[in-house]
Design a protein around this motif. Sequence first.
Motif, PDB file in Angstrom:
ATOM      1  N   ASP A  20      36.203 -26.168 -92.136  1.00 20.35           N
ATOM      2  CA  ASP A  20      36.442 -26.209 -90.687  1.00 20.35           C
ATOM      3  C   ASP A  20      35.518 -27.238 -90.029  1.00 20.35           C
ATOM      4  OD1 ASP A  20      37.290 -25.587 -88.102  1.00 20.35           O
ATOM      5  OD2 ASP A  20      36.190 -23.695 -88.010  1.00 20.35           O
ATOM      6  N   PHE A  21      34.260 -27.265 -90.454  1.00 17.92           N
ATOM      7  CA  PHE A  21      33.319 -28.241 -89.904  1.00 17.92           C
ATOM      8  C   PHE A  21      33.756 -29.664 -90.242  1.00 17.92           C
ATOM      9  CE2 PHE A  21      29.606 -30.969 -89.986  1.00 17.92           C
ATOM     10  CZ  PHE A  21      29.065 -30.719 -88.729  1.00 17.92           C
ATOM     11  N   HIS A  22      34.252 -29.872 -91.437  1.00 15.72           N
ATOM     12  CA  HIS A  22      34.654 -31.214 -91.868  1.00 15.72           C
ATOM     13  C   HIS A  22      36.030 -31.647 -91.341  1.00 15.72           C
ATOM     14  CE1 HIS A  22      31.544 -30.954 -95.282  1.00 15.72           C
ATOM     15  NE2 HIS A  22      31.097 -31.737 -94.321  1.00 15.72           N
ATOM     16  N   SER A  23      36.760 -30.731 -90.734  1.00 15.07           N
ATOM     17  CA  SER A  23      38.055 -31.120 -90.153  1.00 15.07           C
ATOM     18  C   SER A  23      37.797 -32.003 -88.934  1.00 15.07           C
ATOM     19  CB  SER A  23      38.867 -29.890 -89.753  1.00 15.07           C
ATOM     20  OG  SER A  23      38.377 -29.345 -88.551  1.00 15.07           O
ATOM     21  N   LYS A  24      38.804 -32.773 -88.561  1.00 21.12           N
ATOM     22  CA  LYS A  24      38.629 -33.678 -87.422  1.00 21.12           C
ATOM     23  C   LYS A  24      38.699 -32.932 -86.092  1.00 21.12           C
ATOM     24  CE  LYS A  24      43.477 -34.779 -87.256  1.00 21.12           C
ATOM     25  NZ  LYS A  24      44.550 -35.590 -87.581  1.00 21.12           N
ATOM     26  N   ASN A  25      39.124 -31.686 -86.110  1.00 22.13           N
ATOM     27  CA  ASN A  25      39.275 -30.908 -84.878  1.00 22.13           C
ATOM     28  C   ASN A  25      37.988 -30.192 -84.489  1.00 22.13           C
ATOM     29  OD1 ASN A  25      42.061 -31.539 -84.786  1.00 22.13           O
ATOM     30  ND2 ASN A  25      42.433 -29.939 -86.296  1.00 22.13           N
ATOM     31  N   GLY A  26      37.813 -30.006 -83.188  1.00 23.49           N
ATOM     32  CA  GLY A  26      36.764 -29.132 -82.698  1.00 23.49           C
ATOM     33  C   GLY A  26      35.365 -29.686 -82.709  1.00 23.49           C
ATOM     34  N   HIS A  27      35.202 -30.975 -82.547  1.00 23.61           N
ATOM     35  CA  HIS A  27      33.869 -31.561 -82.401  1.00 23.61           C
ATOM     36  C   HIS A  27      33.784 -32.171 -81.006  1.00 23.61           C
ATOM     37  CE1 HIS A  27      32.864 -30.992 -86.655  1.00 23.61           C
ATOM     38  NE2 HIS A  27      34.123 -31.322 -86.893  1.00 23.61           N
ATOM     39  N   ASN A  28      34.109 -31.352 -80.030  1.00 33.23           N
ATOM     40  CA  ASN A  28      34.211 -31.804 -78.641  1.00 33.23           C
ATOM     41  C   ASN A  28      32.905 -31.519 -77.913  1.00 33.23           C
ATOM     42  OD1 ASN A  28      36.951 -32.562 -79.086  1.00 33.23           O
ATOM     43  ND2 ASN A  28      37.428 -30.391 -79.068  1.00 33.23           N
ATOM     44  N   LEU A  29      31.961 -32.381 -78.134  1.00 37.81           N
ATOM     45  CA  LEU A  29      30.602 -32.208 -77.630  1.00 37.81           C
ATOM     46  C   LEU A  29      30.473 -32.960 -76.305  1.00 37.81           C
ATOM     47  CD1 LEU A  29      28.981 -32.827 -81.111  1.00 37.81           C
ATOM     48  CD2 LEU A  29      29.607 -30.625 -80.093  1.00 37.81           C
ATOM     49  N   ILE A  30      31.057 -32.381 -75.250  1.00 36.58           N
ATOM     50  CA  ILE A  30      31.158 -33.090 -73.979  1.00 36.58           C
ATOM     51  C   ILE A  30      30.274 -32.500 -72.889  1.00 36.58           C
ATOM     52  CG2 ILE A  30      33.496 -33.871 -74.500  1.00 36.58           C
ATOM     53  CD1 ILE A  30      34.504 -31.739 -72.502  1.00 36.58           C
ATOM     54  N   CYS A  69      28.585 -26.288 -73.981  1.00 34.52           N
ATOM     55  CA  CYS A  69      29.803 -26.231 -74.795  1.00 34.52           C
ATOM     56  C   CYS A  69      29.481 -25.630 -76.155  1.00 34.52           C
ATOM     57  CB  CYS A  69      30.404 -27.628 -74.965  1.00 34.52           C
ATOM     58  SG  CYS A  69      30.983 -28.344 -73.419  1.00 34.52           S
ATOM     59  N   TYR A  70      30.391 -24.768 -76.624  1.00 31.12           N
ATOM     60  CA  TYR A  70      30.211 -24.079 -77.901  1.00 31.12           C
ATOM     61  C   TYR A  70      31.462 -24.301 -78.747  1.00 31.12           C
ATOM     62  CZ  TYR A  70      26.761 -21.611 -75.070  1.00 31.12           C
ATOM     63  OH  TYR A  70      25.721 -21.309 -74.227  1.00 31.12           O
ATOM     64  N   GLU A  71      31.258 -24.804 -79.960  1.00 28.44           N
ATOM     65  CA  GLU A  71      32.354 -25.015 -80.906  1.00 28.44           C
ATOM     66  C   GLU A  71      32.165 -24.068 -82.091  1.00 28.44           C
ATOM     67  OE1 GLU A  71      35.010 -26.700 -80.612  1.00 28.44           O
ATOM     68  OE2 GLU A  71      34.585 -28.085 -78.971  1.00 28.44           O
ATOM     69  N   ILE A  72      33.177 -23.265 -82.362  1.00 32.17           N
ATOM     70  CA  ILE A  72      33.152 -22.293 -83.465  1.00 32.17           C
ATOM     71  C   ILE A  72      33.546 -23.008 -84.753  1.00 32.17           C
ATOM     72  CG2 ILE A  72      34.109 -20.124 -84.338  1.00 32.17           C
ATOM     73  CD1 ILE A  72      32.646 -19.740 -81.672  1.00 32.17           C
ATOM     74  N   LYS A  73      32.728 -22.848 -85.781  1.00 32.25           N
ATOM     75  CA  LYS A  73      33.011 -23.412 -87.108  1.00 32.25           C
ATOM     76  C   LYS A  73      32.851 -22.291 -88.136  1.00 32.25           C
ATOM     77  CE  LYS A  73      34.009 -27.350 -85.694  1.00 32.25           C
ATOM     78  NZ  LYS A  73      35.429 -27.647 -85.735  1.00 32.25           N
ATOM     79  N   SER A  74      33.979 -21.850 -88.696  1.00 33.16           N
ATOM     80  CA  SER A  74      33.954 -20.678 -89.570  1.00 33.16           C
ATOM     81  C   SER A  74      33.674 -20.998 -91.031  1.00 33.16           C
ATOM     82  CB  SER A  74      35.281 -19.936 -89.458  1.00 33.16           C
ATOM     83  OG  SER A  74      36.344 -20.795 -89.818  1.00 33.16           O
ATOM     84  N   SER A  75      33.790 -22.293 -91.404  1.00 28.68           N
ATOM     85  CA  SER A  75      33.598 -22.665 -92.805  1.00 28.68           C
ATOM     86  C   SER A  75      33.184 -24.139 -92.886  1.00 28.68           C
ATOM     87  CB  SER A  75      34.894 -22.454 -93.599  1.00 28.68           C
ATOM     88  OG  SER A  75      35.891 -23.364 -93.145  1.00 28.68           O
TER      89      SER A  75
END
Length: 157
Positions: free
Chosen positions: A75-85, A66-72
């Motif tokens: 973005d990293f600190h937002s609650k979205n997109g930390h789906n490490l499954i 799984c790959y999660e894109i974090k542009s800033s």
Amino acid sequence: MSRPEITKWLSELTEKLINPNKDNRIYWAREVTFDYAQSNRIRVDYMRFEPLNNTISGIEKGDFYCYEIKSSVEDFHSKNGHNLIGDYNYYVMPSEVYRKISAEIPFGVGVYCPEGSSLVSVKRARRMNRKRSVSEMLLMMFRSANRDKLKNNMQGR
């Protein structure tokens, strides 16, 4: 570059990393959504499946990346997109973002950063214990890949 431009660029580099030669034997999908009807729905930016081999047991023993894109940093600190499954999980982010948040990356999660026209691993991922079945993961990947195929066919008319 604006945040949407960085996200697009990182996405293109991720697709190149996952399948550099556009090989149809590489199984991957983008924006893979799980738990559609739930309030805790999640979407993985990119997912790749690598079977051990093409036997039944080889497929069952395959690995999901799984790959999660974090542009800033934001973005990293937002609650979205930390789906490490997946079995192996990665963040893809600019080097300057990685330098600022490297201490916050969970143990076992890898990181890719752009270098020139490709991505390089700056932190190796370690195998994690996946909580979802092979069949569910493959079905969600198939659904997302099919969505993109239909969308591309509609645009080609």
